[in-house]
Structure formats: C-alpha cells, structure tokens
Design a protein around this motif. Structure first.
Motif, PDB file in Angstrom:
ATOM      1  N   VAL A  20     -10.954  -5.574  -2.518  1.00 28.97           N
ATOM      2  CA  VAL A  20      -9.862  -6.265  -3.203  1.00 28.97           C
ATOM      3  C   VAL A  20      -8.825  -6.664  -2.160  1.00 28.97           C
ATOM      4  CG1 VAL A  20      -8.052  -6.108  -4.963  1.00 28.97           C
ATOM      5  CG2 VAL A  20     -10.215  -4.889  -5.282  1.00 28.97           C
ATOM      6  N   ALA A  21      -8.436  -7.926  -2.175  1.00 23.07           N
ATOM      7  CA  ALA A  21      -7.366  -8.403  -1.292  1.00 23.07           C
ATOM      8  C   ALA A  21      -6.391  -9.226  -2.121  1.00 23.07           C
ATOM      9  CB  ALA A  21      -7.936  -9.249  -0.155  1.00 23.07           C
ATOM     10  N   LEU A  22      -5.158  -8.757  -2.204  1.00 29.92           N
ATOM     11  CA  LEU A  22      -4.091  -9.472  -2.890  1.00 29.92           C
ATOM     12  C   LEU A  22      -3.148 -10.026  -1.838  1.00 29.92           C
ATOM     13  CD1 LEU A  22      -3.328  -6.800  -5.647  1.00 29.92           C
ATOM     14  CD2 LEU A  22      -4.996  -8.663  -5.722  1.00 29.92           C
ATOM     15  N   ASP A  23      -2.891 -11.321  -1.894  1.00 32.40           N
ATOM     16  CA  ASP A  23      -2.108 -11.987  -0.858  1.00 32.40           C
ATOM     17  C   ASP A  23      -0.939 -12.744  -1.479  1.00 32.40           C
ATOM     18  OD1 ASP A  23      -1.170 -13.223   1.433  1.00 32.40           O
ATOM     19  OD2 ASP A  23      -2.811 -14.670   1.559  1.00 32.40           O
ATOM     20  N   GLY A  24       0.266 -12.164  -1.376  1.00 31.76           N
ATOM     21  CA  GLY A  24       1.471 -12.831  -1.862  1.00 31.76           C
ATOM     22  C   GLY A  24       1.452 -13.136  -3.342  1.00 31.76           C
ATOM     23  N   VAL A  25       0.881 -12.241  -4.149  1.00 35.02           N
ATOM     24  CA  VAL A  25       0.737 -12.498  -5.589  1.00 35.02           C
ATOM     25  C   VAL A  25       2.105 -12.468  -6.276  1.00 35.02           C
ATOM     26  CG1 VAL A  25      -0.190 -11.551  -7.737  1.00 35.02           C
ATOM     27  CG2 VAL A  25      -1.619 -11.634  -5.690  1.00 35.02           C
ATOM     28  N   ARG A  26       2.343 -13.463  -7.132  1.00 27.47           N
ATOM     29  CA  ARG A  26       3.590 -13.555  -7.877  1.00 27.47           C
ATOM     30  C   ARG A  26       3.297 -13.827  -9.344  1.00 27.47           C
ATOM     31  NH1 ARG A  26       5.898 -17.933  -6.984  1.00 27.47           N
ATOM     32  NH2 ARG A  26       4.516 -18.931  -5.469  1.00 27.47           N
ATOM     33  N   LYS A  27       4.126 -13.234 -10.224  1.00 22.94           N
ATOM     34  CA  LYS A  27       4.014 -13.497 -11.657  1.00 22.94           C
ATOM     35  C   LYS A  27       5.389 -13.423 -12.283  1.00 22.94           C
ATOM     36  CE  LYS A  27       2.036 -14.334 -15.587  1.00 22.94           C
ATOM     37  NZ  LYS A  27       1.432 -15.662 -15.839  1.00 22.94           N
ATOM     38  N   GLN A  28       5.691 -14.423 -13.103  1.00 27.60           N
ATOM     39  CA  GLN A  28       6.985 -14.504 -13.766  1.00 27.60           C
ATOM     40  C   GLN A  28       6.780 -14.777 -15.243  1.00 27.60           C
ATOM     41  OE1 GLN A  28       9.908 -16.249 -11.336  1.00 27.60           O
ATOM     42  NE2 GLN A  28      11.173 -17.028 -13.012  1.00 27.60           N
TER      43      GLN A  28
END
Length: 349
Positions: free
Chosen positions: A4-12
């Motif tokens: 698993v690689a999460l890169d700069g994940v954003r959620k609004q």
C-alpha cells in the motif's frame, strides 16, 4: 516492497478537510494501525483505500497498481466492518460465500473456497451454524473469513473489536493478532484504542485532525514522540512551560518548575519550550529534593498514579507501587531518568 502506498491523499467534506496530504507506505505482510481520537480521519482514510470514498487529491497505489480512480471491486481489498455486517438469516457458509458473489465460481469450487478460509480462521465444520448462535469472537472470525474469501491483497479492519466487552476484547485481540500474522496478509487496522494498536500492529500511524503526526513502532512513538500531540496521546504525560539551558550531546537540559530536566528535543539554548513529562521521569524518594503534596491518586492495577503539586504550584504525575502516600501527604521526588520531551513553545499542541 510496499503493498500500500498513499501519496498526498486529501479528502474534504464541504468546508471540512478530513484527510490532509496524507502519505504512508505499508510493506508486504505488515500490520499498520491507524490510531487517533474520534474525528481524526481514520475511518475516512480506510474508506478511501477501499474505494468507498473518492480522493480529492493524491494517489493510492495497491500492489504496484494505481487504483486512485478504480471502483472498490477492482481494488481487491477485504474489509471487516465495525459491526461485522453479517446476515442473520444466513448460516456461516452463506455469509462467507457472500464475499465470493462476484467470483463466478461453481458450487463445488465455492464450497472448497469456503472450507479453506474457515480453516484459516479456525472455524472448520461451522458451515451450517447460524451466525446468531456464535459468540462475538466467532462472529468476528466469520466476518474475517468473508473478507479473506476473494483472496484480497490488503485486509482493512475498521474498529473490529469495539463492540465486544472488555474481557472478550482482550482475548479476541490476541486471537486476531495471531491469525493475521499466520496468514501473512498486509493489514491496515483502524482503532482509537492505543493498547489495541500496540498489541496488534507492527507500526502505528497516529492521526490528528486529518494529518499524520508520526508513524513508527509503538516504542518509537512512546519514547521519541515527534510532536506534543504524540507525547500527550501516547501513554501519560503532563506538560509544563520551560526554557532550554543548553544542549548536552543528543539531550537538552531544560529548566521547568524550578527543576533541571534532561529531555529529548530539537530546541536550542534560551528557547522557550513545552516540556512533556511522563510518570517514569520521577520517583517518590525520601532523599529526593523535589518537594510537593499529593493532590490526586488513580489506581491502575499493579501501580498507582499520583498527581503531586510542587511547591511552586506546578503539577506532575509519578507512578507508585503502593497505596501510600495518601491525598494531602507531603512527599519528596527525585529525577528517575528518561521520560521528558521538549517541544518548541510556538509549535501546535
């Protein structure tokens, strides 16, 4: 290799940023806990990985594949929900088989796969049992078997122990840890219980207001907190204002509450700091030179935690092995070693 690689994940959601520039790599076979208070973004992050929510920015890579825009069925994630989401009208085999509904298996192949995963979770022979007749721990294993049946590359666990009573939770936590390690599947666990995270996970990613505060082993987060929030959330500590006297090797000498403390931190001489002090930094000692009065006591099984108001009015906490002294007693304390961490005064708590 990262599964698993999460890169700069954003959620609004509306005007509220729930996940902010979150990056994390999870190695093949590793168990990582997403830990943090309610509202820190843990479950949202898990749903983003599974594809139940779509990111507003950043990338999600699973097994080397960029799945950022793919639907849940194409991500090959197995998910165990907080309340298991079992179907009470179906038996164990029916519930596990539901996880295979998109596999296009014939009846014999489906029965074989169900038997395989039930053996993995130590429920062989339970195929025809009603799920309503199972214990809480057994129901959790059925939910786990259903998540494992499609052979996912990542297992996602959303507060899987929160609806169990404390005694069952501890036993089931131990069983869950041993089971996941035996299977060897890459696992991400969401929890707000640090004891649960410490017991199950190889590493912990601590979230606060949607941001990653620190990632590391339980020992690293406890003994080397990167921020004041980490020091306050992991374990116990009290915070006092202080000033750095000087740096001595990798440590700081910090003046706080009339005491010179040896602390970790990145501050410089003369800098104002907040000093997070853990109970093990002090000990009750008749020959000690730090005087104060006991104002509160808290029983914690093998030890007591005493809150001591020092003569200058500051309060510290110290562990004791017996019920004495009592509230109101005057005692003396001595420095006992590591357990103080300095953070720049202008850094966010």
């Amino acid at each position: 290799m990262s599964t698993v690689a999460l890169d700069g994940v954003r959620k609004q959601f509306g005007d509220v940023a729930v996940v902010r520039d979150f990056s994390l790599d999870v190695a093949d076979g590793e168990i990582v806990a997403l830990l943090g208070p309610s509202g820190s973004g843990k479950t949202t992050l898990l749903r983003l990985i599974a594809g139940f929510e779509q990111v507003d920015g950043g990338r999600i890579v699973l097994g080397g594949d960029d799945v950022t825009s793919r639907p849940p069925v194409a991500r090959r994630c197995g998910m165990v929900f907080q309340h298991y989401a079992l179907f009470p009208h179906l038996d164990v085999a029916g519930n596990v088989g539901y996880g295979l509904s998109g596999e296009r298996l014939d009846r014999a192949a489906m029965a074989t796969r169900i038997a395989e995963v039930l053996e993995l979770v130590d429920l062989s022979g339970y195929e025809r049992r009603p799920v309503t007749a199972l214990s809480g721990g057994q129901q959790q294993r059925v939910a786990l078997a259903r998540a494992l049946a499609p052979r996912p590359r990542v297992l996602l666990l959303d507060e899987p122990l929160s609806n169990l009573d404390p005694t069952l939770r501890e036993r089931t936590r131990r069983e869950l840890r041993e089971l996941v390690r035996r299977i060897g599947i890459t696992t991400i666990l969401v929890t707000h219980e640090q004891e649960e995270a410490f017991d199950i996970a190889d590493r912990i990613a601590l979230l606060h207001q949607g941001r990653l505060e620190q990632v590391g082993t339980p020992e690293e987060l406890y003994s080397m907190p990167a921020t004041q929030f980490v020091a306050g959330f992991i374990g116990r500590s009290v915070t006092l204002p202080g000033e750095v006297i000087r740096r001595v090797g990798d440590s700081l000498e910090v003046a706080a509450a009339g005491i010179t403390w040896r602390a970790t931190g990145a501050a410089e001489a003369g800098q104002a700091v907040r000093l997070a002090i853990r109970p093990e930094a002090l000990r009750a000692d008749p020959s000690g030179t730090i005087a104060g009065a006991v104002v509160r006591r808290r029983f914690a099984g093998a030890s007591w935690f005493l809150t001591v108001r020092l003569d200058d009015g500051a309060e510290v906490e110290v562990a004791a092995t017996s019920a004495s002294p009592a509230v109101g007693d005057r005692i003396t304390l001595a420095l006992a070693g590591p357990g103080a961490h300095a953070f720049a005064h202008d850094a966010p708590p």
